[in-house]
Design a protein around this motif. Structure first.
Motif, PDB file in Angstrom:
ATOM      1  N   ARG A 111       0.830  -1.201   0.000  1.00  0.00           N
ATOM      2  CA  ARG A 111       0.000   0.000   0.000  1.00  0.00           C
ATOM      3  C   ARG A 111       0.871   1.260   0.000  1.00  0.00           C
ATOM      4  O   ARG A 111       2.029   1.241   0.389  1.00  0.00           O
ATOM      5  CB  ARG A 111      -0.939  -0.015   1.209  1.00  0.00           C
ATOM      6  N   GLU A 112       0.255   2.370  -0.394  1.00  0.00           N
ATOM      7  CA  GLU A 112       0.943   3.656  -0.460  1.00  0.00           C
ATOM      8  C   GLU A 112       1.240   4.167   0.961  1.00  0.00           C
ATOM      9  O   GLU A 112       0.402   4.046   1.855  1.00  0.00           O
ATOM     10  CB  GLU A 112       0.042   4.663  -1.185  1.00  0.00           C
ATOM     11  N   PRO A 113       2.431   4.732   1.203  1.00  0.00           N
ATOM     12  CA  PRO A 113       2.718   5.311   2.530  1.00  0.00           C
ATOM     13  C   PRO A 113       1.707   6.404   2.870  1.00  0.00           C
ATOM     14  O   PRO A 113       1.313   7.192   2.003  1.00  0.00           O
ATOM     15  CB  PRO A 113       4.128   5.896   2.360  1.00  0.00           C
ATOM     16  N   ARG A 114       1.289   6.443   4.132  1.00  0.00           N
ATOM     17  CA  ARG A 114       0.250   7.386   4.548  1.00  0.00           C
ATOM     18  C   ARG A 114       0.900   8.496   5.379  1.00  0.00           C
ATOM     19  O   ARG A 114       1.264   8.301   6.534  1.00  0.00           O
ATOM     20  CB  ARG A 114      -0.834   6.668   5.349  1.00  0.00           C
ATOM     21  N   TYR A 115       1.013   9.689   4.795  1.00  0.00           N
ATOM     22  CA  TYR A 115       1.691  10.806   5.448  1.00  0.00           C
ATOM     23  C   TYR A 115       0.741  11.854   6.030  1.00  0.00           C
ATOM     24  O   TYR A 115       1.127  12.623   6.904  1.00  0.00           O
ATOM     25  CB  TYR A 115       2.601  11.533   4.440  1.00  0.00           C
ATOM     26  N   PHE A 116      -0.517  11.936   5.537  1.00  0.00           N
ATOM     27  CA  PHE A 116      -1.301  13.147   5.722  1.00  0.00           C
ATOM     28  C   PHE A 116      -2.581  12.938   6.545  1.00  0.00           C
ATOM     29  O   PHE A 116      -3.313  11.973   6.340  1.00  0.00           O
ATOM     30  CB  PHE A 116      -1.678  13.726   4.357  1.00  0.00           C
ATOM     31  N   TYR A 117      -2.845  13.905   7.446  1.00  0.00           N
ATOM     32  CA  TYR A 117      -4.122  14.032   8.145  1.00  0.00           C
ATOM     33  C   TYR A 117      -4.796  15.310   7.631  1.00  0.00           C
ATOM     34  O   TYR A 117      -4.325  16.420   7.917  1.00  0.00           O
ATOM     35  CB  TYR A 117      -3.919  14.150   9.654  1.00  0.00           C
ATOM     36  N   PRO A 118      -5.885  15.205   6.879  1.00  0.00           N
ATOM     37  CA  PRO A 118      -6.519  16.402   6.312  1.00  0.00           C
ATOM     38  C   PRO A 118      -7.106  17.305   7.390  1.00  0.00           C
ATOM     39  O   PRO A 118      -7.648  16.842   8.399  1.00  0.00           O
ATOM     40  CB  PRO A 118      -7.639  15.819   5.435  1.00  0.00           C
ATOM     41  N   GLY A 119      -7.000  18.622   7.140  1.00  0.00           N
ATOM     42  CA  GLY A 119      -7.688  19.586   7.977  1.00  0.00           C
ATOM     43  C   GLY A 119      -9.146  19.708   7.569  1.00  0.00           C
ATOM     44  O   GLY A 119      -9.545  19.284   6.475  1.00  0.00           O
ATOM     45  N   ASP A 120      -9.967  20.284   8.437  1.00  0.00           N
ATOM     46  CA  ASP A 120     -11.402  20.420   8.160  1.00  0.00           C
ATOM     47  C   ASP A 120     -11.643  21.418   7.027  1.00  0.00           C
ATOM     48  O   ASP A 120     -10.938  22.429   6.894  1.00  0.00           O
ATOM     49  CB  ASP A 120     -12.146  20.894   9.401  1.00  0.00           C
ATOM     50  N   GLU A 121     -12.692  21.147   6.241  1.00  0.00           N
ATOM     51  CA  GLU A 121     -13.133  22.132   5.253  1.00  0.00           C
ATOM     52  C   GLU A 121     -13.786  23.303   5.986  1.00  0.00           C
ATOM     53  O   GLU A 121     -13.892  23.321   7.219  1.00  0.00           O
ATOM     54  CB  GLU A 121     -14.127  21.494   4.286  1.00  0.00           C
ATOM     55  N   ARG A 122     -14.244  24.303   5.214  1.00  0.00           N
ATOM     56  CA  ARG A 122     -14.905  25.457   5.842  1.00  0.00           C
ATOM     57  C   ARG A 122     -16.038  24.983   6.739  1.00  0.00           C
ATOM     58  O   ARG A 122     -16.859  24.149   6.370  1.00  0.00           O
ATOM     59  CB  ARG A 122     -15.463  26.385   4.768  1.00  0.00           C
ATOM     60  N   ASN A 123     -16.083  25.514   7.958  1.00  0.00           N
ATOM     61  CA  ASN A 123     -17.143  25.124   8.883  1.00  0.00           C
ATOM     62  C   ASN A 123     -17.508  26.288   9.780  1.00  0.00           C
ATOM     63  O   ASN A 123     -16.739  27.242   9.951  1.00  0.00           O
ATOM     64  CB  ASN A 123     -16.731  23.890   9.690  1.00  0.00           C
ATOM     65  N   TYR A 124     -18.678  26.184  10.389  1.00  0.00           N
ATOM     66  CA  TYR A 124     -19.280  27.294  11.113  1.00  0.00           C
ATOM     67  C   TYR A 124     -19.654  26.861  12.542  1.00  0.00           C
ATOM     68  O   TYR A 124     -19.905  25.685  12.807  1.00  0.00           O
ATOM     69  CB  TYR A 124     -20.561  27.769  10.405  1.00  0.00           C
ATOM     70  N   TYR A 125     -19.699  27.831  13.421  1.00  0.00           N
ATOM     71  CA  TYR A 125     -20.200  27.574  14.769  1.00  0.00           C
ATOM     72  C   TYR A 125     -20.797  28.872  15.318  1.00  0.00           C
ATOM     73  O   TYR A 125     -20.482  29.984  14.863  1.00  0.00           O
ATOM     74  CB  TYR A 125     -19.085  27.066  15.698  1.00  0.00           C
ATOM     75  N   GLY A 126     -21.699  28.722  16.253  1.00  0.00           N
ATOM     76  CA  GLY A 126     -22.308  29.890  16.882  1.00  0.00           C
ATOM     77  C   GLY A 126     -22.659  29.584  18.309  1.00  0.00           C
ATOM     78  O   GLY A 126     -22.657  28.425  18.730  1.00  0.00           O
ATOM     79  N   GLY A 127     -22.954  30.613  19.084  1.00  0.00           N
ATOM     80  CA  GLY A 127     -23.162  30.368  20.495  1.00  0.00           C
ATOM     81  C   GLY A 127     -24.162  31.281  21.178  1.00  0.00           C
ATOM     82  O   GLY A 127     -24.385  32.410  20.748  1.00  0.00           O
ATOM     83  N   LEU A 128     -24.761  30.765  22.216  1.00  0.00           N
ATOM     84  CA  LEU A 128     -25.619  31.527  23.125  1.00  0.00           C
ATOM     85  C   LEU A 128     -24.985  31.493  24.493  1.00  0.00           C
ATOM     86  O   LEU A 128     -24.565  30.433  24.959  1.00  0.00           O
ATOM     87  CB  LEU A 128     -27.025  30.923  23.173  1.00  0.00           C
ATOM     88  N   LYS A 129     -24.937  32.661  25.142  1.00  0.00           N
ATOM     89  CA  LYS A 129     -24.223  32.805  26.402  1.00  0.00           C
ATOM     90  C   LYS A 129     -25.163  33.384  27.452  1.00  0.00           C
ATOM     91  O   LYS A 129     -25.756  34.434  27.247  1.00  0.00           O
ATOM     92  CB  LYS A 129     -23.033  33.740  26.208  1.00  0.00           C
ATOM     93  N   ILE A 130     -25.266  32.693  28.546  1.00  0.00           N
ATOM     94  CA  ILE A 130     -26.158  33.134  29.617  1.00  0.00           C
ATOM     95  C   ILE A 130     -25.383  33.140  30.924  1.00  0.00           C
ATOM     96  O   ILE A 130     -24.715  32.153  31.259  1.00  0.00           O
ATOM     97  CB  ILE A 130     -27.384  32.211  29.753  1.00  0.00           C
ATOM     98  N   GLY A 131     -25.472  34.230  31.664  1.00  0.00           N
ATOM     99  CA  GLY A 131     -24.812  34.300  32.953  1.00  0.00           C
ATOM    100  C   GLY A 131     -25.704  34.943  33.995  1.00  0.00           C
ATOM    101  O   GLY A 131     -26.479  35.864  33.687  1.00  0.00           O
ATOM    102  N   TYR A 132     -25.592  34.458  35.217  1.00  0.00           N
ATOM    103  CA  TYR A 132     -26.394  35.032  36.312  1.00  0.00           C
ATOM    104  C   TYR A 132     -25.519  35.142  37.556  1.00  0.00           C
ATOM    105  O   TYR A 132     -24.857  34.175  37.942  1.00  0.00           O
ATOM    106  CB  TYR A 132     -27.618  34.162  36.618  1.00  0.00           C
ATOM    107  N   SER A 133     -25.505  36.320  38.151  1.00  0.00           N
ATOM    108  CA  SER A 133     -24.753  36.545  39.380  1.00  0.00           C
ATOM    109  C   SER A 133     -25.719  36.764  40.533  1.00  0.00           C
ATOM    110  O   SER A 133     -26.788  37.359  40.369  1.00  0.00           O
ATOM    111  CB  SER A 133     -23.834  37.759  39.228  1.00  0.00           C
ATOM    112  N   PHE A 134     -25.335  36.275  41.709  1.00  0.00           N
ATOM    113  CA  PHE A 134     -26.210  36.358  42.883  1.00  0.00           C
ATOM    114  C   PHE A 134     -25.807  37.529  43.770  1.00  0.00           C
ATOM    115  O   PHE A 134     -24.661  37.973  43.758  1.00  0.00           O
ATOM    116  CB  PHE A 134     -26.122  35.057  43.681  1.00  0.00           C
TER     117      PHE A 134
END
Length: 691
Positions: A668-691
C-alpha cells in the motif's frame, strides 16, 4: 462532492458573569471582551514565558485549544483529530509519530505527564482554563528541564468576591454540540468552582465521531493568614473514532475519506481519565513559604486498531513540594526556591487480535490475546533556583535540576517460558541553567539563557524488535542558548518580543517502524536547532467606541541533522524532518461600541520535510479564521451574549498533521497526511447570572 455545512446559530462560550462587591473585583465576563491578557508571575523566572489567556482564546472556537497554542511563536501542534495531537516546541517532539512527549505538562502545579513522558491535552476542556503558560526549551528548572519545555494549565476560578452561574452552548457544522455549565463562588475564604461539559460531533471525515463528558471541581479554603488547603478533581470520559492518515493519492482524491482498514474495522479509542490532587500551602514567615501537593491519576483506555485491540490501564501517584522565599543580598532582596517532585505509575497493557474481517461488517471484534505486559515507571526531580539582583538593572538566576528515571518492564504472557522482563535504570542526570537579565528601562529588557535539558525514550523506544528492554538506549540531552528582548513603545501600546536560540542535541532518539503495529528506537546522532521568534502587537484606541489590536507572530527555523547515519545512509546536513521552516500567525482584534467584538486571524505553515532524505515535502498552506460576538449585561444580575465564527474561511484543502518516514505495508501507499477540516461554522448563546 462537499456537503454544505449547516449554519447553526447559537451557542458558545460564556465566561463567568458576576457583580463586583469591592473596589478591586474583576469579572470573568470582562475578560472575554477586553484585549489585555491575564498576567501571572513568570514560571520560568526572569526569562519571559508566553501566557495564553482570554485574549487569545477569544480568537478561536472553544472546541479545542490547538489554534490558541499555534498562535505562539516556536510552538506548533500537529492535530490529526480532536484526540490525536502532537505538540512540538522549537522542533522538539516533531519526530514522535503519535502523541506529545519531550515536554512536561502541569495542571494547577500538579504534573500530569505520565511516567514515559507523554502528555495529553485532550484530557482538558479549554473552557475550563483561565490561561496556559508556555516555557520553551529546558530553562524552566522548576518544571522539569525537558528539552521541549513545559506547559502549565490553570483552571478558571471566581475573581473577586462573587457568586455566579453561567451556561455556554456551542453548535455548528459536522453535528457539533458543546455545552459548558459553570458555577463559581468566592467569599474571601472559601473558593469553589464546578464545571460540567459535554461535547459531541460527527467530524469532518468518515469514522471521526467524537463524544466527551467532563467534570471539574476546584475548591480551596483559606484557613488563616498563613494556611490554605485546596482540592482539585478533573474527570474526562471520551470516545473517539479514528479515521487515520491518508496517502498522497487518497488525500488528493477525497480528504474526507477514512483509511479503508480503519473505516471497515470502525477503529476507535475510549478514554476514562481522572486526576485527583490535594494541595496545602503554609507561610512560615514573610520570607519563607511552602506549597505541597499530593496527587493520583487513573486512565482506562481501549483502542480498537485494525491490527489489534489494545486495553490499557495506567495508575499514577506522587507528590510535589516547593519552598520559596527571599533573603538579603547587597542591600537588596534575592529570591530562592527549591523542592522536589516524585511521580510513579503502573502501566498495564493487553493486546488482542482484531477479528473485524470476520464480523460481518460490524467493525472490531476482540479475539485471542497475544500480549500481556506491565511496566512500573518512576521519575523524580529535585530542583532549586537562586535569583541575585546585582543592581537595579542587572539580575542573574542560577538553576539546577536533578532527574532520575527508572523503568521496570514485565512480560506477563511469556513469564513461564520465555521471560523477557527487564529493568532500565537511567543514571541520574544533572541539568544546570543560567538566566541573565538587563533592564535598560521600564520599557526595554534584554535577557539571555544557557540551559541543559533532556528527554527520556518512550516505552516503545526502550524495547528491541523482540520486545525486550534495550540496554543501550540512552536519554537525549541538549544545551540551549537563547538571547531575547522585550520592548515597549508608544506608551506601551506597541510590544515586541524577539528571541533567537540554538539548541544542540546529542543521542538523538529515532523511532523505526518495523511493522504497522511495532515501533522501536535507537540513538542515531546529533541535531542542531536554530531559530528566530518574533511576536508583535499594537493596541490602538481610535475612539471611545473603536479599539483595534493587530498582531503578528513569526517563526523562522534552521533545524538540521548534524550527524545522522542510519542503516548505512548518511543524512548529515539534511533538514530535520517534521519541522516547517517558516510559520506565521497574524490577525486583528476589534472591539466596537463596548459590547461587540470581531477578530480575524490567519495561520501560514511552510513546507515540512517528511523524510530523512529530504526528498518529499508537504505543501505549504494558509488558513483564515474569524469570530465575532456581542455580550451585554442586561441587568444587575443577568448577562446575555451571542457569537458566531467561521473556521477555514477560504475552504483551503490542507494537511493539518503529517507523519514522517512512514512506510507502506502490504504494497500500500505510505500514509503521510491528516486532512484539515473544510470550511465550517459555529455559533453560540451565552447566559450568565450573578447572585
Amino acid at each position: 462532492m462537499k456537503r454544505l455545512p449547516l449554519i447553526i446559530f447559537f451557542f458558545s462560550v460564556l465566561t463567568q458573569a458576576q457583580t463586583p462587591k469591592d473596589k478591586d473585583s474583576i469579572t470573568q465576563l470582562d475578560e472575554v471582551i477586553l484585549l489585555d491578557a491575564l498576567k501571572k508571575k513568570n514560571a520560568a523566572g526572569i526569562v519571559p514565558s508566553e501566557v495564553i489567556s482570554a485574549k487569545v482564546f477569544q480568537n478561536y472556537s472553544p472546541v479545542s485549544m490547538v489554534n490558541s497554542l499555534n498562535q505562539i511563536p516556536g510552538v506548533y501542534v500537529f492535530s490529526g483529530a480532536l484526540n490525536t495531537n502532537r505538540i512540538t516546541m522549537r522542533g522538539i517532539g516533531a519526530r514522535t509519530l503519535f502523541g506529545t512527549d519531550k515536554l512536561r505538562m502541569y495542571y494547577n502545579d500538579i504534573p500530569v505527564t505520565d511516567g514515559s513522558g507523554f502528555s495529553s491535552i485532550e484530557a482538558f476542556d479549554l473552557e475550563n482554563l483561565s490561561q496556559i503558560e508556555v516555557i520553551k526549551g529546558p530553562k524552566g528548572t522548576t518544571y522539569g528541564a525537558n528539552l521541549g519545555g513545559a506547559l502549565i494549565l490553570n483552571p478558571k476560578e471566581a475573581l473577586g468576591r462573587s457568586t455566579n452561574f453561567s451556561n455556554n452552548l456551542t453548535a455548528g457544522s459536522f453535528g457539533l454540540l458543546k455545552n459548558n455549565l459553570s458555577f463559581n463562588h468566592f467569599d474571601g475564604k472559601f473558593r469553589l468552582g464546578l464545571q460540567y461539559g459535554h461535547m459531541e460531533t460527527d467530524g469532518y471525515r468518515q469514522n471521526s465521531n467524537f463524544e466527551r463528558d467532563g467534570f471539574l471541581l476546584n475548591a480551596s479554603y483559606q484557613i488563616n493568614a498563613k494556611d490554605n488547603i485546596s482540592l482539585l478533581i478533573n474527570h474526562i470520559d471520551f470516545t473517539a473514532q479514528i479515521p487515520s492518515s491518508l496517502g498522497a493519492t487518497a488525500f488528493a482524491e477525497d480528504p474526507q475519506q477514512a483509511t479503508f482498514t480503519w473505516r471497515a474495522s470502525q477503529g476507535f479509542e475510549a478514554n476514562n481519565y481522572t486526576l485527583l490532587g490535594v494541595n496545602y500551602s503554609h507561610r512560615f514567615t514573610d520570607k519563607l513559604e511552602n506549597s505541597t501537593s499530593i496527587f493520583y491519576t487513573y486512565l482506562d483506555k481501549d483502542e480498537a486498531r485494525p491490527f489489534g485491540i489494545l486495553d490499557e490501564i495506567t495508575k499514577g501517584f506522587g507528590f510535589r513540594t516547593r519552598f520559596s522565599g527571599t533573603f538579603d543580598f547587597l542591600e537588596k532582596q534575592a529570591d530562592f526556591s527549591f523542592g522536589a517532585e516524585l511521580f510513579k505509575d503502573e502501566y498495564d497493557w493487553d493486546e488482542f487480535r482484531n477479528l473485524w474481517e470476520d464480523n460481518d461488517g460490524n467493525g472490531s471484534l476482540k479475539g485471542e490475546q497475544f500480549a500481556r505486559n506491565k511496566e512500573f515507571r518512576s521519575q523524580w526531580n529535585a530542583f532549586g533556583t537562586l535569583l541575585f539582583p546585582f543592581s537595579d538593572r542587572f539580575s542573574a538566576q542560577l538553576g539546577l535540576n536533578l532527574n532520575k528515571t527508572d523503568y521496570d518492564y514485565r512480560d506477563l504472557l511469556n513469564s513461564g517460558t520465555e521471560n523477557r522482563s527487564a529493568e532500565r535504570n537511567f543514571k541520574a542526570i544533572l541539568l544546570p541553567s543560567l538566566n541573565l537579565e538587563y533592564v535598560f528601562s521600564e520599557d526595554h529588557q534584554l535577557y539571555a539563557n544557557v540551559s541543559r535539558g533532556f528527554s527520556n525514550p518512550t516505552l516503545e523506544e526502550t524495547l528491541t524488535p523482540d520486545g525486550v528492554i534495550n540496554p543501550d538506549i540512552a536519554q537525549e540531552t541538549g544545551v540551549n542558548y537563547e538571547l531575547g528582548t522585550n520592548l515597549y513603545l508608544d506608551q506601551k501600546r506597541f510590544q515586541l518580543n524577539l528571541s533567537i536560540y540554538q539548541m544542540n542535541i546529542q543521542n538523538l532518539l529515532v523511532g523505526e517502524r518495523e511493522s504497522e503495529d511495532r515501533l522501536v528506537g535507537k540513538n542515531a546522532g546529533k541535531t542542531r536547532h536554530r531559530g528566530l521568534e518574533i511576536a508583535m502587537s499594537y493596541n490602538w484606541t481610535i475612539s471611545k467606541n473603536i479599539q483595534l489590536s493587530p498582531f503578528v507572530n513569526y517563526t523562522l527555523t534552521d533545524h538540521s541533522f548534524v550527524e545522522f547515519i542510519d542503516e548505512g545512509d548518511n543524512f548529515s546536513g539534511n533538514p530535520l524532518t517534521g519541522v516547517p521552516e517558516q510559520r506565521r500567525t497574524a490577525g486583528i482584534q476589534m472591539r466596537l461600541f463596548e459590547h461587540f467584538y470581531w477578530n480575524i486571524t490567519h495561520q501560514h505553515v511552510g513546507e515540512i520535510p517528511l523524510t530523512n532524505a529530504a526528498d518529499l515535502y508537504s505543501d505549504p498552506f494558509t488558513v483564515f479564521n474569524t469570530r465575532m460576538g456581542y455580550l451585554k449585561k442586561l441587568s444587575e444580575h443577568f448577562t446575555l451574549g451571542i457569537d458566531f465564527g467561521v473556521n477555514n474561511v477560504l475552504d483551503k484543502v490542507y494537511a493539518q498533521s503529517v507523519l514522517i518516514n512512514t512506510q507502506g505495508f502490504g504494497g500500500r501507499e505510505p500514509r503521510y497526511f491528516y486532512p484539515g477540516d473544510e470550511r465550517n461554522y459555529y455559533g453560540g448563546l451565552k447566559i450568565g447570572y450573578s447572585f
